[in-house]
Design a protein around this motif. Structure first.
Motif, PDB file in Angstrom:
ATOM      1  N   ALA A   1       7.973  15.404  53.239  1.00  0.00           N
ATOM      2  CA  ALA A   1       9.089  15.485  52.316  1.00  0.00           C
ATOM      3  C   ALA A   1      10.374  14.918  53.096  1.00  0.00           C
ATOM      4  CB  ALA A   1       9.536  16.962  52.026  1.00  0.00           C
ATOM      5  N   ALA A   2      10.489  15.243  54.408  1.00  0.00           N
ATOM      6  CA  ALA A   2      11.891  14.849  55.115  1.00  0.00           C
ATOM      7  C   ALA A   2      11.833  13.240  55.344  1.00  0.00           C
ATOM      8  CB  ALA A   2      11.866  15.631  56.656  1.00  0.00           C
TER       9      ALA A   2
ATOM     10  N   ASP B   1      13.828  16.275  47.972  1.00  0.00           N
ATOM     11  CA  ASP B   1      14.715  17.516  48.104  1.00  0.00           C
ATOM     12  C   ASP B   1      13.597  18.599  48.068  1.00  0.00           C
ATOM     13  OD1 ASP B   1      16.317  19.364  47.657  1.00  0.00           O
ATOM     14  OD2 ASP B   1      17.611  18.158  46.184  1.00  0.00           O
ATOM     15  N   LEU B   2      14.011  19.584  49.017  1.00  0.00           N
ATOM     16  CA  LEU B   2      13.316  20.958  49.184  1.00  0.00           C
ATOM     17  C   LEU B   2      13.393  21.691  48.001  1.00  0.00           C
ATOM     18  CD1 LEU B   2      13.821  21.839  52.726  1.00  0.00           C
ATOM     19  CD2 LEU B   2      11.888  20.687  51.974  1.00  0.00           C
ATOM     20  N   ASP B   3      14.079  21.370  47.003  1.00  0.00           N
ATOM     21  CA  ASP B   3      14.573  22.326  45.671  1.00  0.00           C
ATOM     22  C   ASP B   3      13.814  21.599  44.768  1.00  0.00           C
ATOM     23  OD1 ASP B   3      16.135  24.215  46.971  1.00  0.00           O
ATOM     24  OD2 ASP B   3      17.787  23.062  46.729  1.00  0.00           O
ATOM     25  N   ASP B   4      13.242  20.456  44.854  1.00  0.00           N
ATOM     26  CA  ASP B   4      12.618  19.685  43.594  1.00  0.00           C
ATOM     27  C   ASP B   4      11.115  20.212  43.547  1.00  0.00           C
ATOM     28  OD1 ASP B   4      11.566  17.874  41.775  1.00  0.00           O
ATOM     29  OD2 ASP B   4      12.789  16.140  42.454  1.00  0.00           O
ATOM     30  N   GLY B   5      10.771  21.137  43.070  1.00  0.00           N
ATOM     31  CA  GLY B   5       9.320  21.646  43.095  1.00  0.00           C
ATOM     32  C   GLY B   5       8.202  20.616  42.511  1.00  0.00           C
ATOM     33  N   ALA B   6       8.609  20.163  41.293  1.00  0.00           N
ATOM     34  CA  ALA B   6       7.855  18.992  40.911  1.00  0.00           C
ATOM     35  C   ALA B   6       7.566  17.933  41.545  1.00  0.00           C
ATOM     36  CB  ALA B   6       8.298  18.477  39.446  1.00  0.00           C
ATOM     37  N   ALA B   7       8.594  17.234  42.347  1.00  0.00           N
ATOM     38  CA  ALA B   7       8.417  16.112  43.242  1.00  0.00           C
ATOM     39  C   ALA B   7       7.459  16.307  44.381  1.00  0.00           C
ATOM     40  CB  ALA B   7       9.821  15.568  43.560  1.00  0.00           C
ATOM     41  N   LEU B   8       7.730  17.714  44.862  1.00  0.00           N
ATOM     42  CA  LEU B   8       7.003  18.119  46.124  1.00  0.00           C
ATOM     43  C   LEU B   8       5.494  18.342  45.758  1.00  0.00           C
ATOM     44  CD1 LEU B   8       9.662  20.829  47.368  1.00  0.00           C
ATOM     45  CD2 LEU B   8       8.849  18.696  48.629  1.00  0.00           C
ATOM     46  N   ALA B   9       5.445  19.070  44.547  1.00  0.00           N
ATOM     47  CA  ALA B   9       3.985  19.220  44.114  1.00  0.00           C
ATOM     48  C   ALA B   9       3.145  17.800  44.094  1.00  0.00           C
ATOM     49  CB  ALA B   9       3.909  19.911  42.645  1.00  0.00           C
TER      50      ALA B   9
ATOM     51  N   ALA C   1      12.877  24.161  62.567  1.00  0.00           N
ATOM     52  CA  ALA C   1      13.593  23.392  61.246  1.00  0.00           C
ATOM     53  C   ALA C   1      12.284  22.894  60.404  1.00  0.00           C
ATOM     54  CB  ALA C   1      14.102  22.015  61.971  1.00  0.00           C
ATOM     55  N   CYS C   2      11.386  22.869  60.919  1.00  0.00           N
ATOM     56  CA  CYS C   2      10.184  22.372  60.201  1.00  0.00           C
ATOM     57  C   CYS C   2       9.497  23.822  59.320  1.00  0.00           C
ATOM     58  CB  CYS C   2       8.775  21.854  61.069  1.00  0.00           C
ATOM     59  SG  CYS C   2       7.686  21.050  59.807  1.00  0.00           S
ATOM     60  N   ALA C   3       9.734  24.787  60.282  1.00  0.00           N
ATOM     61  CA  ALA C   3       8.978  26.085  59.846  1.00  0.00           C
ATOM     62  C   ALA C   3      10.135  26.795  58.692  1.00  0.00           C
ATOM     63  CB  ALA C   3       9.269  27.016  60.966  1.00  0.00           C
ATOM     64  N   ARG C   4      11.297  26.254  58.984  1.00  0.00           N
ATOM     65  CA  ARG C   4      12.486  26.838  57.796  1.00  0.00           C
ATOM     66  C   ARG C   4      12.248  26.058  56.668  1.00  0.00           C
ATOM     67  NH1 ARG C   4      16.132  27.463  61.986  1.00  0.00           N
ATOM     68  NH2 ARG C   4      16.504  25.134  61.825  1.00  0.00           N
ATOM     69  N   ALA C   5      11.969  24.680  56.622  1.00  0.00           N
ATOM     70  CA  ALA C   5      11.865  23.796  55.464  1.00  0.00           C
ATOM     71  C   ALA C   5      10.320  24.096  54.701  1.00  0.00           C
ATOM     72  CB  ALA C   5      11.536  22.411  55.827  1.00  0.00           C
ATOM     73  N   ALA C   6       9.396  24.610  55.428  1.00  0.00           N
ATOM     74  CA  ALA C   6       8.124  24.947  54.901  1.00  0.00           C
ATOM     75  C   ALA C   6       8.416  26.224  54.147  1.00  0.00           C
ATOM     76  CB  ALA C   6       7.201  25.318  55.881  1.00  0.00           C
ATOM     77  N   SER C   7       8.912  27.127  54.652  1.00  0.00           N
ATOM     78  CA  SER C   7       9.016  28.314  53.997  1.00  0.00           C
ATOM     79  C   SER C   7      10.070  28.219  52.716  1.00  0.00           C
ATOM     80  CB  SER C   7      10.072  29.482  54.912  1.00  0.00           C
ATOM     81  OG  SER C   7      10.180  30.549  54.516  1.00  0.00           O
ATOM     82  N   ARG C   8      11.018  27.073  52.928  1.00  0.00           N
ATOM     83  CA  ARG C   8      11.857  26.983  51.750  1.00  0.00           C
ATOM     84  C   ARG C   8      10.827  26.328  50.422  1.00  0.00           C
ATOM     85  NH1 ARG C   8      17.353  23.760  52.195  1.00  0.00           N
ATOM     86  NH2 ARG C   8      17.115  23.367  49.904  1.00  0.00           N
ATOM     87  N   LEU C   9      10.334  25.093  50.990  1.00  0.00           N
ATOM     88  CA  LEU C   9       9.265  24.739  49.700  1.00  0.00           C
ATOM     89  C   LEU C   9       8.002  25.415  49.272  1.00  0.00           C
ATOM     90  CD1 LEU C   9       6.799  23.308  51.095  1.00  0.00           C
ATOM     91  CD2 LEU C   9       8.087  21.731  51.871  1.00  0.00           C
ATOM     92  N   ALA C  10       7.918  26.636  50.091  1.00  0.00           N
ATOM     93  CA  ALA C  10       6.717  27.262  49.775  1.00  0.00           C
ATOM     94  C   ALA C  10       6.902  28.324  48.521  1.00  0.00           C
ATOM     95  CB  ALA C  10       6.242  28.191  50.923  1.00  0.00           C
ATOM     96  N   VAL C  11       8.228  28.461  48.106  1.00  0.00           N
ATOM     97  CA  VAL C  11       8.632  29.512  46.919  1.00  0.00           C
ATOM     98  C   VAL C  11       8.389  28.808  45.593  1.00  0.00           C
ATOM     99  CG1 VAL C  11      10.639  30.021  48.379  1.00  0.00           C
ATOM    100  CG2 VAL C  11      11.065  28.328  46.567  1.00  0.00           C
TER     101      VAL C  11
END
Ligand code: DC
Length: 232
Positions: free
Chosen positions: A46-47, A52-60, A94-104
């Motif tokens: 994603a980075a 965007d880490l808030d864009d669940g659809a794009a991440l999926a 930083a990667c752990a933090r981002a992973a935890s964010r997108l895991a929601v």
């Protein structure tokens, strides 16, 4: 129970899941899934791709394009993303933090589900993460929830980093772990919690060897056996 036996090891960050799960997979000669690495790889992708880490659809959607390779060595897991070795990069805070964010995002978790279940192949699988026993492998033959006090987890991580020559602050690590715990446990989609039928082990006052011995006791109790060929 599913045809392929699965042992799940869930718990908060820094409880020692990685060390113990790798050891168990090696000992049993079973396959090994580090599900946290999948979330971390997605964070890295994603980075790189500006998602965007808030864009669940794009991440999926991005999950379908992940080209991942796991290589299991004696006591480490080598991780490749699009052919590049990212073993060290995915372990950064930083990667752990981002992973935890997108895991929601429920969509991200759903997209990762088949990928994770595909790891269950004979002779068996040791799967570690947050929701292995509750969501991904609800029929697992043995479910362990490995926990430890947040102070103890922070101290261990600090010692690990210091030994590797990394100058880290214990307070910052403690703060990071607390924030990640809160985020992982409070999310609506597959929050961090022990499965109802999980064996809870608090490793605060135990050595790695003692934790492994306890788990082996449960493995033997359930008649789970060593594979007849080494897991690749
Ligand atoms: O286990 P880990 O520290 O590598 O996991 C990184 C993050 O990924 C964690 O903070 C939350 C997320 N994760 C998850 O939501 N579900 C899992 N099964 C594994 C990890």
């Amino acid at each position: 129970m599913s045809a392929v036996p699965v042992i799940t090891i869930d718990g908060p960050g820094g409880a020692g899941k990685g060390t113990v799960s790798l050891w168990l997979a090696r000992t049993l000669r079973w396959h090994y899934l580090d599900s946290g690495a999948l979330y971390r790889l997605l964070a890295l992708a994603a980075a790189r791709d500006g998602i965007d880490l808030d864009d669940g659809a794009a991440l999926a959607q991005a999950v379908a394009h992940l080209k991942i390779e796991f290589r299991l060595h004696a006591d480490t897991l080598q991780v490749l993303l699009d052919g590049a070795d990212v073993t060290a990069a995915i372990r950064e805070e930083a990667c752990a933090r981002a992973a935890s964010r997108l895991a929601v995002h429920a969509g991200v978790r759903a997209a990762l589900l088949p990928l994770q279940r595909a790891f269950a192949r004979p002779p068996g699988l040791v799967a570690e993460g947050r929701d292995m026993g509750t969501v991904v492998f609800p029929d697992a033959a043995l479910k362990i929830f490995l926990t430890a006090s947040v102070e103890q987890r922070a101290r261990r991580r600090w010692l690990q980093l210091s030994a590797a020559g990394v100058d880290a602050s214990l307070d910052a690590i403690l703060d990071d772990l607390q924030r990640r715990d809160a985020q992982d446990a409070s999310r609506a989609a597959a929050p961090l919690r022990p499965a109802d039928d999980a064996v809870v082990i608090d490793s605060s006052e135990l050595t790695v060897e003692q934790v492994c011995a306890r788990i082996m006791g449960h493995v033997e109790e359930r008649g789970l056996t060593v594979g007849d060929h080494p897991a690749p």
